[in-house]
Design an enzyme around this catalytic site. Sequence first.
Site, PDB file in Angstrom:
ATOM      1  N   LYS A  19       0.844  -1.212   0.000  1.00 27.39           N
ATOM      2  CA  LYS A  19       0.000   0.000   0.000  1.00 27.39           C
ATOM      3  C   LYS A  19       0.865   1.241   0.000  1.00 27.39           C
ATOM      4  O   LYS A  19       2.035   1.227   0.405  1.00 27.39           O
ATOM      5  CB  LYS A  19      -0.951   0.026   1.201  1.00 27.39           C
ATOM      6  CG  LYS A  19      -0.287   0.049   2.592  1.00 27.39           C
ATOM      7  CD  LYS A  19       0.068   1.428   3.123  1.00 27.39           C
ATOM      8  CE  LYS A  19       0.846   1.360   4.419  1.00 27.39           C
ATOM      9  NZ  LYS A  19       1.564   2.549   4.807  1.00 27.39           N
ATOM     10  N   GLY A 107       9.644  -0.688   4.785  1.00 27.76           N
ATOM     11  CA  GLY A 107       9.706   0.360   3.768  1.00 27.76           C
ATOM     12  C   GLY A 107       8.543   1.341   3.792  1.00 27.76           C
ATOM     13  O   GLY A 107       8.467   2.227   2.951  1.00 27.76           O
ATOM     14  N   ASP A 146      -2.246  -1.608  10.285  1.00 29.80           N
ATOM     15  CA  ASP A 146      -2.282  -1.687   8.816  1.00 29.80           C
ATOM     16  C   ASP A 146      -2.681  -3.065   8.291  1.00 29.80           C
ATOM     17  O   ASP A 146      -2.652  -3.286   7.079  1.00 29.80           O
ATOM     18  CB  ASP A 146      -0.893  -1.359   8.244  1.00 29.80           C
ATOM     19  CG  ASP A 146      -0.564   0.122   8.306  1.00 29.80           C
ATOM     20  OD1 ASP A 146      -1.494   0.928   8.503  1.00 29.80           O
ATOM     21  OD2 ASP A 146       0.616   0.464   8.148  1.00 29.80           O
TER      22      ASP A 146
HETATM   23  O1  C5P Z   1      -0.200  -0.888  14.766  1.00 20.48           O
HETATM   24  P1  C5P Z   1       1.229  -1.186  14.551  1.00 20.48           P
HETATM   25  O2  C5P Z   1       1.725  -2.278  15.472  1.00 20.48           O
HETATM   26  O3  C5P Z   1       1.587  -1.461  13.147  1.00 20.48           O
HETATM   27  O4  C5P Z   1       2.001   0.132  14.939  1.00 20.48           O
HETATM   28  C1  C5P Z   1       3.396   0.137  15.116  1.00 20.48           C
HETATM   29  C2  C5P Z   1       3.804   1.362  15.924  1.00 20.48           C
HETATM   30  O5  C5P Z   1       3.604   2.546  15.148  1.00 20.48           O
HETATM   31  C3  C5P Z   1       2.990   1.599  17.189  1.00 20.48           C
HETATM   32  O6  C5P Z   1       3.539   0.882  18.277  1.00 20.48           O
HETATM   33  C4  C5P Z   1       3.146   3.099  17.378  1.00 20.48           C
HETATM   34  O7  C5P Z   1       4.409   3.413  17.922  1.00 20.48           O
HETATM   35  C5  C5P Z   1       3.129   3.609  15.970  1.00 20.48           C
HETATM   36  N1  C5P Z   1       1.781   4.001  15.520  1.00 20.48           N
HETATM   37  C6  C5P Z   1       1.201   5.133  16.041  1.00 20.48           C
HETATM   38  N2  C5P Z   1      -0.059   5.491  15.649  1.00 20.48           N
HETATM   39  C7  C5P Z   1      -0.731   4.759  14.732  1.00 20.48           C
HETATM   40  C8  C5P Z   1      -0.149   3.605  14.169  1.00 20.48           C
HETATM   41  C9  C5P Z   1       1.119   3.255  14.592  1.00 20.48           C
HETATM   42  O8  C5P Z   1       1.800   5.831  16.867  1.00 20.48           O
HETATM   43  N3  C5P Z   1      -1.946   5.149  14.365  1.00 20.48           N
END
Ligand code: C5P
Length: 316
Positions: A19, A107, A146
């Site tokens: 994406k 990436g 995601d």
């Molecule tokens: O949801 P995911 O595990 O992919 O997110 C990885 C990290 O990215 C989270 O731990 C956070 O630090 C950051 N993040 C965030 N706000 C979001 C999505 C991700 O701060 N909406």
Amino acid sequence: MSRVGGDPRAGVTVRAPGKVNLTLSVGPRRPDGYHELTTVFLAVGLHDVVRIAPAARLTVTVRGPGAADIPAGDGNLAARAVRLIARAAGVEPAVAVHIDKRIPVAGGMAGGSADAAAALVGCDALWGLGLPREDLRLLAAELGSDVGFPLYGGVALGTGRGELLTPLETSGAGVFHWVFAVSPHGLATPAVFQEYDRLRRTRPADGERVAAERVAAVTDALDSGDAALLAAAVKDANDLQEAALSLRPELADTLRLGPEHGALAGLVSGSGPTCAFLTESAHAAATLATALSATDRYRDVLVAVGPTGGCSAVPD
Ligand code: C5P
């Protein structure tokens, strides 16, 4: 969704799209540490191919560029996805998962999330569960912000921390031509959000209005099918771009290079460091890809069209 053909109990193969975020508006940091987002996801035709087959126990193997940087076995997000759906279905997570990587690792194109989404779709087909996509999306949301989007693909509005999805039906038959410049070293998403917080100590009061205007501009451009309009709409519409550039100043050169070789627009994809370039045609994309490759600065230069569909399982 299984196609008529082979026996899904013998194994299934799922193609999972990468994406790019056409807009990414970052709101306040929430008490749980996540940031409120308003984003438009676009699925692009760069796919990881994930094969899932019955096995004595859960294993994950990965092949392709950057495979060495991905945790194999239990720490892999796809392995977590298998265990999660197995627990929900009351079955043993006894499958071998093999991932052929094509989406850049770390990436900003949600490659790990795509693999996890593929694992959910693949196990659902292998075990004959027939779970609705919305049930899979709820499981996906437990795995990462995601992970839900690649289940649907196409174009979708993401809100909440990115996991709440509204498909955007765009009437234009537009397929857009993209080029991706993959940096030699990945960026960790949490580090980019942290840098965003460091740079933006105060949040603009008109953040919600700007987020809505960005979504409207991109939706109109997608509807029109006009790449130049889309280029104008994606310009400066990723709030994480400044943070990614702060951590990787050399990305500014990459973003300049694209338009010098015919790109209509260049942007950092998600949290980066991959830079995405929108071009006006397949020919323009090929020309730009050749020019970027010639610089020898990138681990990979990839060409893809988008939007494209979401994960679907095909029996072996
Ligand atoms: O949801 P995911 O595990 O992919 O997110 C990885 C990290 O990215 C989270 O731990 C956070 O630090 C950051 N993040 C965030 N706000 C979001 C999505 C991700 O701060 N909406």
